[in-house]
Design an enzyme around this catalytic site. Sequence first.
Site, PDB file in Angstrom:
ATOM      1  N   ALA A   1      -7.553   4.441   8.805  1.00 39.90           N
ATOM      2  CA  ALA A   1      -7.357   4.577  10.102  1.00 39.90           C
ATOM      3  C   ALA A   1      -7.635   5.525  11.327  1.00 39.90           C
ATOM      4  O   ALA A   1      -6.847   6.181  10.756  1.00 39.90           O
ATOM      5  CB  ALA A   1      -5.799   3.780  10.682  1.00 39.90           C
TER       6      ALA A   1
ATOM      7  N   GLY B   1      -6.701   1.209   2.816  1.00 35.52           N
ATOM      8  CA  GLY B   1      -8.095   2.420   3.221  1.00 35.52           C
ATOM      9  C   GLY B   1      -7.088   3.501   4.417  1.00 35.52           C
ATOM     10  O   GLY B   1      -6.293   3.673   4.095  1.00 35.52           O
TER      11      GLY B   1
ATOM     12  N   THR C   1       2.805   2.474   9.807  1.00 40.33           N
ATOM     13  CA  THR C   1       2.052   3.380  11.395  1.00 40.33           C
ATOM     14  C   THR C   1       2.433   1.441  11.918  1.00 40.33           C
ATOM     15  O   THR C   1       1.941   0.588  11.364  1.00 40.33           O
ATOM     16  CB  THR C   1       0.743   3.460  10.525  1.00 40.33           C
TER      17      THR C   1
ATOM     18  N   GLY D   1       2.251   4.603   1.631  1.00 39.81           N
ATOM     19  CA  GLY D   1       2.404   5.539   2.622  1.00 39.81           C
ATOM     20  C   GLY D   1       3.479   4.589   3.474  1.00 39.81           C
ATOM     21  O   GLY D   1       4.033   3.971   3.063  1.00 39.81           O
TER      22      GLY D   1
ATOM     23  N   CYS E   1       4.707   7.147  10.373  1.00 33.94           N
ATOM     24  CA  CYS E   1       3.676   7.250   9.075  1.00 33.94           C
ATOM     25  C   CYS E   1       5.100   8.536   8.666  1.00 33.94           C
ATOM     26  O   CYS E   1       3.977   9.775   7.601  1.00 33.94           O
ATOM     27  CB  CYS E   1       2.610   8.438   8.783  1.00 33.94           C
TER      28      CYS E   1
ATOM     29  N   ALA F   1      -5.112   8.256   9.079  1.00 37.13           N
ATOM     30  CA  ALA F   1      -4.122   7.954   7.717  1.00 37.13           C
ATOM     31  C   ALA F   1      -4.697   7.333   7.551  1.00 37.13           C
ATOM     32  O   ALA F   1      -5.859   6.682   7.260  1.00 37.13           O
ATOM     33  CB  ALA F   1      -3.208   7.090   9.090  1.00 37.13           C
TER      34      ALA F   1
ATOM     35  N   ARG G   1       1.113  -1.028  -0.063  1.00 34.44           N
ATOM     36  CA  ARG G   1      -0.398   0.358   0.145  1.00 34.44           C
ATOM     37  C   ARG G   1       0.868   1.188   0.026  1.00 34.44           C
ATOM     38  O   ARG G   1       2.426   0.864   0.625  1.00 34.44           O
ATOM     39  CB  ARG G   1      -0.783  -0.363   1.501  1.00 34.44           C
TER      40      ARG G   1
END
Length: 259
Positions: A164, A162, A86, A83, A180, A149, A81
């Site tokens: 959070a 997606g 996290t 990013g 992050c 996030a 994903r």
Amino acid sequence: MPASKSLRVCSLTHKLVRYLPSVELQTLLEQHRKEGTVGDTLLVLQHAPVFTVGKRGSAQDFHTDPEELRRTGFEIYSVPRGGETTYHGPGQLVAYPIINLRQLGLGARAFVEGLEDAMVQAAGCFGIEARGRVPGKTGVWVGERKIGAVGVRISHGISSHGVALNVTTDLSHYRHIVPCGTPDKEVTSVQRELQQAGTYFEAGGEGGDAAKDDALLQDTAPNLLKEAEQHMVRCIAGVYGYTDVQDIVEEQLLPTTAR
């Protein structure tokens, strides 16, 4: 009259979902959505404690030795994903939209901005003034504190992974990482912001000394998460123009032949 757009919503927040099975489920849903055998679907859940490393994350994001974290019960995964690194865990509301962006007429940027908008709106339902679309930053912020996030994957026009939103999350777990990619910023939660504003207990009419407030906090935390879930689902559906929201159970997620 325009045709209605349907969104299937499966809530799994009544339990803690391990991270790897959730990725496997998303992969199956992504394939079936691409084939048209299921409709647009939103998974809403809480994860068991886990650190995930996105495409821009690295081992340098960890303040604590990953092996030590594993020994103390955390899982750690590198995932495809967007990013950085996290944390996910109990009290955090995770929403995974498995939707056909091409049918919605959405590009990647508009999709991500929509997710940020939905979290901003959900926080606003609690009277929390949050903001997304911050230049140079991802996610959703309350002042300089990050409350939500975003990390998505898009393949053949189908989204997965997606957002959070920290609701009643144990924020101390973030000390193990650079969350992050923002080493100089704090993380926060719906619970913390309401406590600091002095509004957390207004709905229940309770007050009093700190010990009583702490006890009430533990009693009402699940209710706060459920309320956040309702706001989040409604806001995501509204942002993307879904006019028909269908609640389904886990057994209805995949076609019968795929189970």
